[in-house]
Design an enzyme around this catalytic site. Structure first.
Site, PDB file in Angstrom:
ATOM      1  N   ASP A 176      -2.105  45.099   5.108  1.00 42.47           N
ATOM      2  CA  ASP A 176      -1.211  45.692   4.632  1.00 42.47           C
ATOM      3  C   ASP A 176      -0.681  45.551   3.074  1.00 42.47           C
ATOM      4  O   ASP A 176      -0.521  44.315   2.643  1.00 42.47           O
ATOM      5  CB  ASP A 176       0.095  45.627   5.420  1.00 42.47           C
ATOM      6  CG  ASP A 176       1.073  46.636   5.490  1.00 42.47           C
ATOM      7  OD1 ASP A 176       1.184  47.616   4.427  1.00 42.47           O
ATOM      8  OD2 ASP A 176       2.126  46.793   6.268  1.00 42.47           O
ATOM      9  N   ASP A 202       4.644  55.587   6.819  1.00 43.39           N
ATOM     10  CA  ASP A 202       4.984  54.852   8.142  1.00 43.39           C
ATOM     11  C   ASP A 202       5.421  56.318   8.956  1.00 43.39           C
ATOM     12  O   ASP A 202       6.324  57.093   8.679  1.00 43.39           O
ATOM     13  CB  ASP A 202       5.928  53.991   8.121  1.00 43.39           C
ATOM     14  CG  ASP A 202       5.683  52.649   7.756  1.00 43.39           C
ATOM     15  OD1 ASP A 202       4.377  52.694   7.213  1.00 43.39           O
ATOM     16  OD2 ASP A 202       6.165  51.662   7.980  1.00 43.39           O
TER      17      ASP A 202
HETATM   18  C1  GLA Z   1       4.412  48.609   6.855  1.00 46.38           C
HETATM   19  C2  GLA Z   1       3.340  49.172   7.762  1.00 46.38           C
HETATM   20  C3  GLA Z   1       3.989  49.129   9.201  1.00 46.38           C
HETATM   21  C4  GLA Z   1       4.130  47.579   9.624  1.00 46.38           C
HETATM   22  C5  GLA Z   1       5.181  47.119   8.500  1.00 46.38           C
HETATM   23  C6  GLA Z   1       5.443  45.396   8.864  1.00 46.38           C
HETATM   24  O1  GLA Z   1       5.616  49.141   6.682  1.00 46.38           O
HETATM   25  O2  GLA Z   1       3.127  50.244   7.162  1.00 46.38           O
HETATM   26  O3  GLA Z   1       2.878  49.658  10.057  1.00 46.38           O
HETATM   27  O4  GLA Z   1       3.331  46.825   9.758  1.00 46.38           O
HETATM   28  O5  GLA Z   1       4.839  47.143   7.230  1.00 46.38           O
HETATM   29  O6  GLA Z   1       6.049  45.027   8.020  1.00 46.38           O
END
Ligand code: GLA
Length: 400
Positions: free
Chosen positions: A150, A221
């Site tokens: 990520d 997200d």
């Molecule tokens: C980001 C990702 C999510 C999750 C969070 C965790 O927002 O897009 O899917 O993994 O981080 O902190």
């Protein structure tokens, strides 16, 4: 032909058997979109070792494992501190990652973990910057089968610092960071699914497959909210050509069973994620899953659409106001058709007629309704009534 295969055999003889095995194994992950469960959408930063074990237990007892949900993925917030040798340790919520991985494996499941290329993860825990090889080896030593990587703090801490105001250079730095971890994972010799999470920046579908990415987030997200789910779905249109065995667009993990989604919305969300060949990573509270949610998540006919061996992602064939018809070409010449009532009004107040010609079909079509299990005949211009935010999903075995 004989000549060619003897050259191939000679070449093969010079490649150590172990390397060949590794390559074969690595090439085989994610031949269909990965299925499983991830801790983030329900537990977020509260997830513990105990939750992962309980979720693994439930995946088995609910029948989800047998329906194809194999990966149990720990998202952010498992990370502790690095020691003097740079070795990352877990935090107190995860006392023994190897033991946890062994437990998950003992259930016939696989286990996934989370990190990022920056100094910190999105939730502010230790990231992999400068420790990529070391972390990849650590994951492999634990028996990890899947890594979600990520971007988060890599943006301000590395991309923006190293190349201020230079978008092209920032993107190059980002791609190199994903490539670095891909190589580190490959070097472990363990088949590990590599999931890119950088929210669809700079069209990852164009470059992620080449560096060995098995899936890449195509948007920001998700949240358990119809408008967000529908917005993400719309952003998948046009991406179909980039998906295929081993490499998939990822419209984010499932919210089925989360928040205040209605049954219709849960059904529509699940159906449309199957239509777009999305990874199916459930994200709900498995130990407290309601029977109607389990029924949705374990609908084998819908899962079969998602997991179709041909690996061709579906696309929107046409829209009529807020009513949309999506199709997906399946192996054996079959076709899936989804009619989605995306808007807030009932079809009964806005009569909708199915235009088979726009789907390339001619004459009546024998179809199975995948939510009722009933055989039905689709005819041109037939009126269709669906509740708002609901879906009709059909499989046509022999489209004409
Ligand atoms: C980001 C990702 C999510 C999750 C969070 C965790 O927002 O897009 O899917 O993994 O981080 O902190």
């Amino acid at each position: 032909m004989r000549f060619r295969s003897s050259i191939a055999l000679t070449v093969l003889a010079f490649i150590p058997a172990a390397t060949l095995l590794q390559r074969t194994a690595a090439a085989q992950v994610a031949q269909t979109p990965p299925m499983g469960w991830n801790s983030w959408n329900y537990f977020a930063e509260k997830v513990t070792d105990k939750d992962i074990r309980a979720s693994a237990d439930q995946i088995v007892s609910s029948g989800m494992r047998d329906a194809g949900y194999i990966y149990v993925n720990i998202d952010d917030t498992w990370e502790g501190e690095r020691d003097a040798n740079g070795v990352l340790h877990t935090n107190s919520k995860f006392p023994d990652m190897k033991a946890l991985a062994d437990y998950v494996h003992s259930k016939g499941l696989k286990i996934g973990i989370y990190s990022g290329p920056g100094p910190k993860t999105c939730a502010g825990f230790a990231g992999s910057l400068g420790h990529e090889e070391q972390d990849a080896q650590l994951y492999a030593s634990w028996g990890i089968d899947y890594l979600k990587y990520d971007l988060c703090s890599f943006i301000p801490e590395v991309m923006e610092k190293q190349a201020p105001n230079d978008h092209a250079e920032q993107m190059r730095i980002m791609v190199a960071a994903y490539d670095k971890m891909a190589k580190a994972l490959k070097a472990t010799g363990r088949p590990i699914v590599f999931s890119l999470c950088q929210y669809g920046w700079d069209s990852p579908w164009e470059w992620a497959p080449a560096l060995g990415g098995n899936l890449w987030r195509s948007t920001g997200d998700i949240s358990p909210d119809w408008d967000r789910i529908y917005t993400i779905l719309e952003q998948q249109d046009g991406l179909a050509k980039y998906a295929g065995p081993g490499h998939w667009n990822d419209p984010d993990m499932l919210e089925v069973g989360n928040g205040k989604l209605s049954l219709a919305e849960n059904r529509a969300h699940f159906s449309m994620w199957a239509m777009v060949a999305s990874p199916l990573l459930a994200g709900n509270d498995l130990p407290n899953m309601k029977p109607e949610i389990k029924e949705i998540l374990t609908n084998r006919d819908v899962i079969a659409i998602d997991q179709d061996k041909l690996g061709k992602q579906g696309y929107r064939a046409y829209a009529d106001g807020e009513d949309e018809v999506w199709i997906r070409h399946l192996s054996g010449g079959a076709m899936a058709i989804a009619v989605l009532a995306a808007g807030d009004n009932r079809y009964s107040t806005h009569p909708f007629h199915l235009d088979l010609a726009k789907l390339g079909l001619h004459g009546p079509q024998q179809a199975k309704n995948l939510w009722t299990g009933k055989e039905t005949t689709l005819t041109h211009d037939m009126p269709i009534e669906i509740d708002s935010h609901d879906v009709l999903l059909f499989r046509v075995a022999n489209p004409k």
